[in-house]
Write an enzyme that holds these catalytic residues in place. Structure first.
Site, PDB file in Angstrom:
ATOM      1  N   GLN A 124       0.853  -1.194   0.000  1.00 46.73           N
ATOM      2  CA  GLN A 124       0.000   0.000   0.000  1.00 46.73           C
ATOM      3  C   GLN A 124       0.890   1.246   0.000  1.00 46.73           C
ATOM      4  O   GLN A 124       1.705   1.412   0.906  1.00 46.73           O
ATOM      5  CB  GLN A 124      -0.879  -0.010   1.253  1.00 46.73           C
ATOM      6  CG  GLN A 124      -1.848   1.150   1.338  1.00 46.73           C
ATOM      7  CD  GLN A 124      -2.470   1.265   2.730  1.00 46.73           C
ATOM      8  OE1 GLN A 124      -1.803   1.040   3.734  1.00 46.73           O
ATOM      9  NE2 GLN A 124      -3.728   1.609   2.791  1.00 46.73           N
ATOM     10  N   SER A 127       0.791   6.677   2.351  1.00 42.60           N
ATOM     11  CA  SER A 127       1.432   7.707   3.177  1.00 42.60           C
ATOM     12  C   SER A 127       2.588   8.378   2.458  1.00 42.60           C
ATOM     13  O   SER A 127       3.296   7.750   1.663  1.00 42.60           O
ATOM     14  CB  SER A 127       1.962   7.086   4.469  1.00 42.60           C
ATOM     15  OG  SER A 127       0.944   6.435   5.169  1.00 42.60           O
ATOM     16  N   SER A 161       4.410  -0.933   3.996  1.00 46.81           N
ATOM     17  CA  SER A 161       4.705  -2.242   4.611  1.00 46.81           C
ATOM     18  C   SER A 161       4.997  -3.281   3.547  1.00 46.81           C
ATOM     19  O   SER A 161       4.273  -3.387   2.560  1.00 46.81           O
ATOM     20  CB  SER A 161       3.511  -2.745   5.429  1.00 46.81           C
ATOM     21  OG  SER A 161       3.242  -1.884   6.480  1.00 46.81           O
ATOM     22  N   GLU A 244     -10.783  -1.486   6.746  1.00 41.69           N
ATOM     23  CA  GLU A 244      -9.474  -1.775   7.343  1.00 41.69           C
ATOM     24  C   GLU A 244      -9.548  -1.642   8.864  1.00 41.69           C
ATOM     25  O   GLU A 244      -9.086  -2.496   9.605  1.00 41.69           O
ATOM     26  CB  GLU A 244      -8.436  -0.808   6.769  1.00 41.69           C
ATOM     27  CG  GLU A 244      -7.048  -0.997   7.358  1.00 41.69           C
ATOM     28  CD  GLU A 244      -6.016  -0.033   6.775  1.00 41.69           C
ATOM     29  OE1 GLU A 244      -6.418   0.878   6.021  1.00 41.69           O
ATOM     30  OE2 GLU A 244      -4.839  -0.173   7.093  1.00 41.69           O
ATOM     31  N   ASN A 367      -4.711   6.305  16.561  1.00 48.52           N
ATOM     32  CA  ASN A 367      -5.821   6.270  17.518  1.00 48.52           C
ATOM     33  C   ASN A 367      -6.326   7.665  17.874  1.00 48.52           C
ATOM     34  O   ASN A 367      -7.512   7.831  18.192  1.00 48.52           O
ATOM     35  CB  ASN A 367      -5.390   5.488  18.772  1.00 48.52           C
ATOM     36  CG  ASN A 367      -5.445   3.990  18.508  1.00 48.52           C
ATOM     37  OD1 ASN A 367      -5.630   3.557  17.361  1.00 48.52           O
ATOM     38  ND2 ASN A 367      -5.292   3.188  19.547  1.00 48.52           N
ATOM     39  N   GLU A 368      -5.435   8.667  17.801  1.00 51.74           N
ATOM     40  CA  GLU A 368      -5.916  10.038  18.073  1.00 51.74           C
ATOM     41  C   GLU A 368      -6.965  10.430  17.025  1.00 51.74           C
ATOM     42  O   GLU A 368      -8.000  11.012  17.335  1.00 51.74           O
ATOM     43  CB  GLU A 368      -4.751  11.049  18.022  1.00 51.74           C
ATOM     44  CG  GLU A 368      -3.752  10.948  19.165  1.00 51.74           C
ATOM     45  CD  GLU A 368      -2.759   9.802  18.987  1.00 51.74           C
ATOM     46  OE1 GLU A 368      -2.691   9.225  17.886  1.00 51.74           O
ATOM     47  OE2 GLU A 368      -2.061   9.478  19.969  1.00 51.74           O
TER      48      GLU A 368
HETATM   49  C1  LIG Z   1       3.359  -0.761  11.251  1.00 48.54           C
HETATM   50  C2  LIG Z   1       2.935   0.308  10.292  1.00 48.54           C
HETATM   51  C3  LIG Z   1       2.603  -0.058   9.007  1.00 48.54           C
HETATM   52  C4  LIG Z   1       2.236   0.920   8.075  1.00 48.54           C
HETATM   53  N1  LIG Z   1       1.997   0.516   6.812  1.00 48.54           N
HETATM   54  C5  LIG Z   1       1.682   1.434   5.871  1.00 48.54           C
HETATM   55  C6  LIG Z   1       1.494   1.028   4.518  1.00 48.54           C
HETATM   56  O1  LIG Z   1       1.606  -0.148   4.180  1.00 48.54           O
HETATM   57  N2  LIG Z   1       1.217   1.961   3.603  1.00 48.54           N
HETATM   58  C7  LIG Z   1       1.075   3.284   3.940  1.00 48.54           C
HETATM   59  O2  LIG Z   1       0.769   4.079   3.051  1.00 48.54           O
HETATM   60  N3  LIG Z   1       1.263   3.723   5.220  1.00 48.54           N
HETATM   61  C8  LIG Z   1       1.569   2.819   6.189  1.00 48.54           C
HETATM   62  N4  LIG Z   1       1.794   3.224   7.496  1.00 48.54           N
HETATM   63  C9  LIG Z   1       1.767   4.661   7.806  1.00 48.54           C
HETATM   64  C10 LIG Z   1       0.580   5.073   8.670  1.00 48.54           C
HETATM   65  O3  LIG Z   1      -0.611   5.024   7.920  1.00 48.54           O
HETATM   66  C11 LIG Z   1       0.885   6.496   9.188  1.00 48.54           C
HETATM   67  O4  LIG Z   1       2.006   6.408  10.044  1.00 48.54           O
HETATM   68  C12 LIG Z   1      -0.285   7.074   9.969  1.00 48.54           C
HETATM   69  O5  LIG Z   1      -1.352   7.357   9.103  1.00 48.54           O
HETATM   70  C13 LIG Z   1       0.108   8.357  10.723  1.00 48.54           C
HETATM   71  O6  LIG Z   1       0.665   9.279   9.856  1.00 48.54           O
HETATM   72  P1  LIG Z   1       2.080   9.995  10.170  1.00 48.54           P
HETATM   73  O7  LIG Z   1       3.054   8.894  10.485  1.00 48.54           O
HETATM   74  O8  LIG Z   1       2.366  10.903   9.034  1.00 48.54           O
HETATM   75  O9  LIG Z   1       1.846  10.820  11.505  1.00 48.54           O
HETATM   76  P2  LIG Z   1       1.208  12.261  11.627  1.00 48.54           P
HETATM   77  O10 LIG Z   1      -0.012  12.367  10.813  1.00 48.54           O
HETATM   78  O11 LIG Z   1       2.295  13.275  11.407  1.00 48.54           O
HETATM   79  O12 LIG Z   1       0.791  12.263  13.146  1.00 48.54           O
HETATM   80  C14 LIG Z   1       1.739  12.430  14.216  1.00 48.54           C
HETATM   81  C15 LIG Z   1       0.939  12.425  15.530  1.00 48.54           C
HETATM   82  O13 LIG Z   1       0.036  13.557  15.572  1.00 48.54           O
HETATM   83  C16 LIG Z   1      -1.295  13.093  15.776  1.00 48.54           C
HETATM   84  N5  LIG Z   1      -2.242  13.924  15.035  1.00 48.54           N
HETATM   85  C17 LIG Z   1      -2.124  14.313  13.730  1.00 48.54           C
HETATM   86  N6  LIG Z   1      -3.210  15.031  13.366  1.00 48.54           N
HETATM   87  C18 LIG Z   1      -4.029  15.083  14.471  1.00 48.54           C
HETATM   88  C19 LIG Z   1      -5.303  15.662  14.722  1.00 48.54           C
HETATM   89  N7  LIG Z   1      -5.964  16.354  13.795  1.00 48.54           N
HETATM   90  N8  LIG Z   1      -5.837  15.521  15.969  1.00 48.54           N
HETATM   91  C20 LIG Z   1      -5.184  14.816  16.931  1.00 48.54           C
HETATM   92  N9  LIG Z   1      -3.966  14.250  16.746  1.00 48.54           N
HETATM   93  C21 LIG Z   1      -3.398  14.371  15.527  1.00 48.54           C
HETATM   94  C22 LIG Z   1      -1.308  11.679  15.253  1.00 48.54           C
HETATM   95  O14 LIG Z   1      -2.369  10.942  15.783  1.00 48.54           O
HETATM   96  C23 LIG Z   1       0.062  11.181  15.683  1.00 48.54           C
HETATM   97  O15 LIG Z   1       0.044  10.769  17.030  1.00 48.54           O
HETATM   98  C24 LIG Z   1       2.163   2.285   8.445  1.00 48.54           C
HETATM   99  C25 LIG Z   1       2.484   2.655   9.768  1.00 48.54           C
HETATM  100  C26 LIG Z   1       2.885   1.685  10.674  1.00 48.54           C
HETATM  101  C27 LIG Z   1       3.244   2.124  12.068  1.00 48.54           C
END
Ligand SMILES: Cc1cc2nc3c(=O)[nH]c(=O)nc-3n(C[C@H](O)[C@H](O)[C@H](O)COP(=O)(O)OP(=O)(O)OC[C@H]3O[C@@H](n4cnc5c(N)ncnc54)[C@H](O)[C@@H]3O)c2cc1C
Length: 388
Positions: A124, A127, A161, A244, A367-368
């Site tokens: 996928q 991100s 992933s 999902e 989860n947020e």
């Molecule tokens: C094990 C694992 C597998 C994954 N696999 C894939 C994959 O296969 N393909 C893919 O595309 N992505 C994948 N991801 C990425 C995942 O979807 C993103 O990490 C996730 O959506 C969070 O985005 P970010 O890392 O950019 O964090 P950010 O969006 O930058 O968030 C950082 C922190 O701020 C908080 N936050 C952000 N906005 C808000 C808001 N409006 N209100 C409250 N809190 C907020 C978030 O909850 C988080 O705690 C994977 C992640 C993990 C850990």
């Protein structure tokens, strides 16, 4: 709603249990290593040869046309048998439902059978470095190329992933920079070996290259590999997100099997950590509560209802349950939790699975963000302040 299974469902369970008892390989090396990925592919091909890889799909694509109830039964049996997490999961759980819903008959014929038989592992690519929670903020672009009948992709994806070991990818790209954020996106399918694609592995917490960044440098994708219409990517993508978080990624079988193993661990180790008894019971009750709640969801979905925002409640519940359950397992092991390799108790699985559980509150939407959805869409509370 009745919690009694029909004769047909009981027979389905018995057939799955027998086949898995005879064929399940138990735990395999991590699928985020070259050796483990190869072993997982062999297992998935064996699963497909028994026609157990995609039980709920139509027969023409390799399935058994099982009902949702039967699928959940199969998942229970799968994890009870100790069989490993599926390397084909992203394709089967996240992409296939939208190929069924939005794909052309030609795309369905071209992609579903090789997904079902384990030939093609999908990654996928949603991100980006600046677009995780704010998925509509993606910047990777798709530029129209009429002369070749397709699109040219540029940009960078991250946290994909299994991409270091996968064959193909699916992702969203900005195809109309002038359109409103959600409206200018298109959904593409592409081979990870295409000219202009570079897959750069990223080590996870345990050191294995479970993720990758994917770089796109003038990658051509023909119109035949656009899923849904041009500019329709957000709608197509969102039709899987609830799925999902809801059921497709985490049927209860996985947590029930882990909770039962925790009870076994307590029987083995409880004398050394008597204060952990209540935590073991809480984890076991949590897994059963999720099981019963899921049967309610299955009943609702089979009556024509949809998952909706309830998928976010599910996601919060299973991810927190998984962390708590594995923390309890580690506490029972005491200092031995740190051991690795063949001499480690239970082959080191408690630490491996604990490290993976830590990712649960992040992937499939943090989860947020799920709490925001529950607050706004289920409880009708005011919107939280937007963070910059
Ligand atoms: C094990 C694992 C597998 C994954 N696999 C894939 C994959 O296969 N393909 C893919 O595309 N992505 C994948 N991801 C990425 C995942 O979807 C993103 O990490 C996730 O959506 C969070 O985005 P970010 O890392 O950019 O964090 P950010 O969006 O930058 O968030 C950082 C922190 O701020 C908080 N936050 C952000 N906005 C808000 C808001 N409006 N209100 C409250 N809190 C907020 C978030 O909850 C988080 O705690 C994977 C992640 C993990 C850990």
């Amino acid at each position: 709603m009745s919690l009694d299974f029909t004769e047909h469902e009981e027979a389905f369970r018995a057939e799955a249990r027998t086949w898995l008892a005879e064929n399940s390989p138990g735990r395999l090396p991590s699928m985020d290593t070259t050796e483990g990925a190869a072993a997982h592919r062999v297992w998935e091909q064996q699963l497909a040869s028994g026609r157990w890889s995609v039980v709920a799909w139509p027969q023409e694509f390799g399935g058994r046309e099982a009902t949702l109830t039967e699928w959940v039964i199969f998942e229970e049996e799968y994890y009870l048998s100790g069989a490993p997490t599926r390397i084909t999961q992203n394709g089967i759980s996240l992409l296939a439902p939208i190929i069924f819903e939005h794909g052309t008959p030609e795309q369905q014929q071209r992609y579903l059978p090789t997904m079902a038989d384990g030939t093609d592992v999908w990654a996928q690519a949603w991100s980006e470095p600046e677009a995780g929670s704010d998925l509509a903020g993606i910047r990777s672009t798709a530029t129209r190329d009429d002369s070749r009948g397709g699109w040219v992709l540029n940009g960078q994806k991250t946290w994909s992933s299994r991409a270091p070991f996968a064959d193909r990818g699916f992702g969203l790209f900005r195809s109309d920079p002038t359109a409103e954020r959600h409206r200018g996106l298109t959904y593409f399918l592409f081979p990870l070996t295409a000219d202009g694609i570079t897959v750069r592995p990223i080590p996870q917490l345990d050191g294995d290259p479970g993720f990758a960044e994917i770089f796109f440098d003038d990658v051509f994708v023909p119109d035949a590999d656009v899923l849904g219409g041009a500019g329709d990517g957000w709608r197509v993508a969102m039709s899987t997100a609830g799925n999902e978080r809801g059921l497709s990624l985490r049927a209860p079988g996985r947590f029930m099997a882990a909770a039962d193993q925790l009870v076994d661990l307590w029987r083995e180790r409880g004398d050394e950590a008597p204060t952990m008894r209540d935590a073991v019971v809480d984890a076991w009750i949590g897994a059963r509560a999720y099981q019963f709640y899921t049967w309610g969801t299955v009943d609702r979905l089979q009556d024509g209802g949809d998952m909706g925002a309830a998928g976010s409640v599910n996601k919060l519940f299973w991810s927190d349950l998984d962390v708590g359950l594995h923390e309890t397992g580690l506490a029972l092991l005491g200092a031995e939790q740190e051991l690795r390799g063949e001499d480690a108790p239970h082959g080191g699985r408690w630490m491996d699975d604990y490290l993976f559980s830590l990712a649960g509150p992040i992937y499939a939407g943090t989860n947020e963000i799920q709490r925001n959805i529950v607050a706004e869409r289920i409880l009708g509370l005011p919107r939280g302040e937007k963070r910059s």
